[in-house]
Design a protein around this motif. Structure first.
Motif, PDB file in Angstrom:
ATOM      1  N   SER A 110       0.848  -1.171  -0.007  1.00  0.00           N
ATOM      2  CA  SER A 110       0.187   0.084   0.153  1.00  0.00           C
ATOM      3  C   SER A 110       0.800   1.308  -0.175  1.00  0.00           C
ATOM      4  CB  SER A 110      -0.807  -0.146   1.236  1.00  0.00           C
ATOM      5  OG  SER A 110      -0.307   0.474   2.324  1.00  0.00           O
TER       6      SER A 110
ATOM      7  N   ALA B  97       0.125   3.883   1.811  1.00  0.00           N
ATOM      8  CA  ALA B  97       0.186   4.369   2.733  1.00  0.00           C
ATOM      9  C   ALA B  97       1.573   3.723   3.601  1.00  0.00           C
ATOM     10  CB  ALA B  97      -1.038   4.420   3.576  1.00  0.00           C
TER      11      ALA B  97
ATOM     12  N   GLU C 192       0.857   9.082   0.836  1.00  0.00           N
ATOM     13  CA  GLU C 192      -0.376   8.906   0.873  1.00  0.00           C
ATOM     14  C   GLU C 192      -1.054   9.878   1.744  1.00  0.00           C
ATOM     15  OE1 GLU C 192      -3.302   5.850   1.830  1.00  0.00           O
ATOM     16  OE2 GLU C 192      -3.456   5.197  -0.245  1.00  0.00           O
ATOM     17  N   THR C 193      -0.587  10.517   2.410  1.00  0.00           N
ATOM     18  CA  THR C 193      -1.140  11.623   3.182  1.00  0.00           C
ATOM     19  C   THR C 193      -1.854  12.988   2.564  1.00  0.00           C
ATOM     20  OG1 THR C 193       1.011  12.798   3.860  1.00  0.00           O
ATOM     21  CG2 THR C 193      -0.043  10.939   5.393  1.00  0.00           C
TER      22      THR C 193
ATOM     23  N   SER D  98      -7.561   0.073   0.358  1.00  0.00           N
ATOM     24  CA  SER D  98      -7.357   0.102   1.977  1.00  0.00           C
ATOM     25  C   SER D  98      -8.447   0.958   2.590  1.00  0.00           C
ATOM     26  CB  SER D  98      -6.067   0.607   2.207  1.00  0.00           C
ATOM     27  OG  SER D  98      -5.695   1.760   1.450  1.00  0.00           O
ATOM     28  N   HIS D  99      -8.918   1.969   1.684  1.00  0.00           N
ATOM     29  CA  HIS D  99      -9.801   3.062   2.421  1.00  0.00           C
ATOM     30  C   HIS D  99     -11.204   2.541   2.085  1.00  0.00           C
ATOM     31  CE1 HIS D  99      -6.228   5.544   2.645  1.00  0.00           C
ATOM     32  NE2 HIS D  99      -6.886   6.327   3.569  1.00  0.00           N
TER      33      HIS D  99
ATOM     34  N   SER E  58      -4.324   8.269   8.956  1.00  0.00           N
ATOM     35  CA  SER E  58      -4.868   8.698   7.471  1.00  0.00           C
ATOM     36  C   SER E  58      -6.159   8.253   7.245  1.00  0.00           C
ATOM     37  CB  SER E  58      -3.850   7.602   6.815  1.00  0.00           C
ATOM     38  OG  SER E  58      -4.455   7.388   5.124  1.00  0.00           O
TER      39      SER E  58
ATOM     40  N   HIS F 135      -1.799   1.179  12.924  1.00  0.00           N
ATOM     41  CA  HIS F 135      -1.605   1.419  11.501  1.00  0.00           C
ATOM     42  C   HIS F 135      -2.210   2.564  11.219  1.00  0.00           C
ATOM     43  CE1 HIS F 135      -2.304   0.661   7.423  1.00  0.00           C
ATOM     44  NE2 HIS F 135      -1.186  -0.186   7.251  1.00  0.00           N
ATOM     45  N   PRO F 136      -1.665   3.622  10.204  1.00  0.00           N
ATOM     46  CA  PRO F 136      -2.309   4.693   9.891  1.00  0.00           C
ATOM     47  C   PRO F 136      -3.826   4.723   9.469  1.00  0.00           C
ATOM     48  CG  PRO F 136      -0.609   4.234   8.411  1.00  0.00           C
ATOM     49  CD  PRO F 136      -0.589   3.308   9.618  1.00  0.00           C
ATOM     50  N   ASN F 137      -4.144   3.030   8.987  1.00  0.00           N
ATOM     51  CA  ASN F 137      -5.563   3.321   8.370  1.00  0.00           C
ATOM     52  C   ASN F 137      -6.392   2.490   9.608  1.00  0.00           C
ATOM     53  OD1 ASN F 137      -5.293   4.779   6.198  1.00  0.00           O
ATOM     54  ND2 ASN F 137      -4.516   2.892   4.954  1.00  0.00           N
TER      55      ASN F 137
ATOM     56  N   THR G 122      -4.789  -2.837   6.142  1.00  0.00           N
ATOM     57  CA  THR G 122      -3.382  -2.724   5.981  1.00  0.00           C
ATOM     58  C   THR G 122      -3.012  -2.691   4.357  1.00  0.00           C
ATOM     59  OG1 THR G 122      -3.198  -5.230   6.094  1.00  0.00           O
ATOM     60  CG2 THR G 122      -2.939  -3.980   8.163  1.00  0.00           C
TER      61      THR G 122
END
Lengths: 295, 221
Positions: A152, A154, A259-260, B17-18, B47, B100-102, B122
């Motif tokens: 990914s 991110a 990705e931010t 991921s999102h 994120s 994890h950011p997500n 992830t």
């Protein structure tokens, strides 16, 4: 399963990948092949929708590029390149419109594999039934990458995302064209080696710019890697070492470039204007809204 | 992780991921609640908070809470569908620390029960659930997962293992956490096959067993 294991597997590499995966997960090889065939059909449907629609994404940044390229005259007299690019963009524009696509391995990089594999197959008149095994090899390469690294943006920047899809596509195209397991993984390695360092800087945080055109570029990149590997060219750095280098670069990359939308293209005046417009406010700097380039 | 997770999932865009992963996190909460959801309070971390709106993360989470799969064509209309289903969802930013950011924290309530889930997306639609009902867990919903909340006593895990063996359900992985000795405990067991309904009912009837759920496999492979 490492890239080295795949490279040294008995031919065809896809057969070995499938046997290994089924042993690991307990799934039935016939079921996996049938589901892959269905997913190739889903990819084809997303290409067809993408090539025939010029509806804009919600931001208005993308949506017409695939159709525009498909309908335009072939400037280079290189129909393969145009086909591969148009297929890849068609999938990612569908994605940007919240359409139905196959993540491969991610949604942001979903156009690369169908662009390269279906594009080459259609160019050469190869039927979809023969794409199932190369698609399984592509998945095997993705699995080997994700065990070592990240897939990914991110986590590892765009190199992790589009680099993975390009490596997967390069291996698949190489197998489709009769390449040995060694040639397939060399193609993947060459594609990865030339992607290291690529940042993830989506404008406004949307999977649109530069993602859509980047899929077109990297689908061609994957076909190019296959061409090199089929001519017996090899990556000077062994495939798993390339992967290690990419993981290291990903860990060194600041969060702003993962990705931010806090760096790169996202922070250009136009990028900031898009962000502001989507949030319904004036841009913080630059004195008023910037007129966005629209088709 | 299987080959079908690398070429897949078939999903509604724009981000695996999102969007797809967020939908699967919603699905975890949906199945763990086990009844129609009425209110959802969703905390978005890093994120997920920063770039979620552009990625349809909010829609995908709500779609999951409604029980939709990542390729459900109703996903882009999840807010309208939630209103029809009488589910009220509220979003806020949250700092969940070094995760994890997500990552999202979902507090979901139904007419009779509630569930709290913290999970991360992830990449490529793959998820990792890190906390259920306040207890640390670690599973990815790639296998059917049995969750049991009970009063910590000697021999519970042995009894559960014996019941699973008798039912022909093989254990792939297991995490157990408890508040304190003799306090509330939560056991999460990833299985190769889901536990049969009779065996599940048998476990439910044990003294000290407060909450049981059989989470189905949510990944493709």
């Amino acid at each position: 399963m490492t890239l080295t294991d795949l490279m040294n597997a008995p031919a065809p590499a896809s057969g070995w990948v499938l046997a290994q995966d089924c042993e690991e997960t307990g799934l039935d090889p016939a079921d996996i092949r049938a589901e892959m065939a269905r997913r190739i059909g889903e990819m084809r449907a997303s290409i067809e929708r993408g090539l025939s629609s010029d509806a804009k994404s919600i931001t208005g940044m993308v949506g017409w590029n695939a159709k525009g390229l498909w309908d335009a005259p072939d400037a280079l007299n290189a129909p393969l390149i145009r086909r591969v690019q148009a297929y890849a963009m068609a999938v990612n524009e569908e994605n940007a419109r919240m359409g139905r696509i196959v993540a491969a391995p991610t949604a942001g990089s979903a156009g690369t594999i169908p662009g390269a594999l279906l594009g080459v197959a259609d160019h050469l008149g190869i039927p979809d039934e023969r794409l199932v095994d190369p698609m399984i090899l592509a998945a095997g390469v993705g699995k080997a990458i994700s065990k070592r690294m990240f897939i990914s943006g991110a986590a590892g920047g765009c190199q992790a995302e589009i680099g993975s899809s390009a490596a997967m596509a390069a291996a698949a195209v190489t197998e489709l064209l009769g390449g040995s397991p060694r040639a397939c993984i060399q193609a993947a390695s060459l594609a990865l080696m030339n992607t290291i360092g690529l940042v993830c800087d989506p404008v406004g945080g949307y999977v649109e710019v530069p993602c859509v055109s980047r899929n077109a570029f990297f689908a061609v990149h994957a076909v190019s890697a296959a061409q090199l590997a089929l001519a017996q060219l090899e990556s000077f750095i062994p495939p798993d070492e390339v992967l290690g280098a990419m993981a290291q670069v990903g860990r060194m990359m600041p969060a702003q470039l993962r990705e931010t939308a806090e760096g790169g293209l996202a922070q250009t005046p136009t990028g900031l204007a898009v962000t502001a417009r989507m949030e319904g406010r004036q841009p913080d700097e630059g004195g008023g809204m910037i007129e966005l380039p629209m088709a | 992780m299987s080959l079908l997770d690398m070429i897949g999932p078939v999903m509604i865009g724009p981000s695996s991921s999102h969007t797809a992963g967020a939908c699967r996190l919603g699905l975890v909460a949906h199945h763990l609640l086990g009844e129609a959801p009425r209110t959802a309070s969703i905390g978005l971390h890093a994120s997920f908070a920063k770039t979620g709106r552009g990625h349809g993360t909010h829609l995908a989470l709500v779609a999951g809470l409604l029980g939709y799969l990542p390729d459900d064509s109703r996903l882009p209309d999840a807010f309208a569908e939630a209103e029809k289903a009488e589910l009220k969802a509220e979003f806020h930013d949250v700092d969940l620390g070094d995760v994890h950011p997500n990552t999202a924290q979902i507090d979901l309530k139904g007419d009779t029960g509630s569930v709290t889930v913290i999970g991360s997306s992830t990449g490529g639609g793959i998820i990792r659930v890190g906390n259920v009902q306040g207890f640390r867990v670690d599973f990815d919903a790639s296998q059917p997962t049995l969750l049991l909340r009970y009063v910590d006593t000697i021999g519970v895990i042995a009894r559960v293992a014996t019941t699973l063996a008798a039912d022909g359900a093989n254990i792939a992985a297991l995490t157990c956490a408890r508040e304190k000795r003799g306090g509330d405990a939560l056991l999460a067991i990833e299985l190769d096959q889901p536990l049969s309904e009779p065996a599940l009912n048998f476990v439910r009837a044990w003294a000290g067993m407060a909450w049981t759920r059989m989470l189905p496999k949510l990944m493709d492979g």
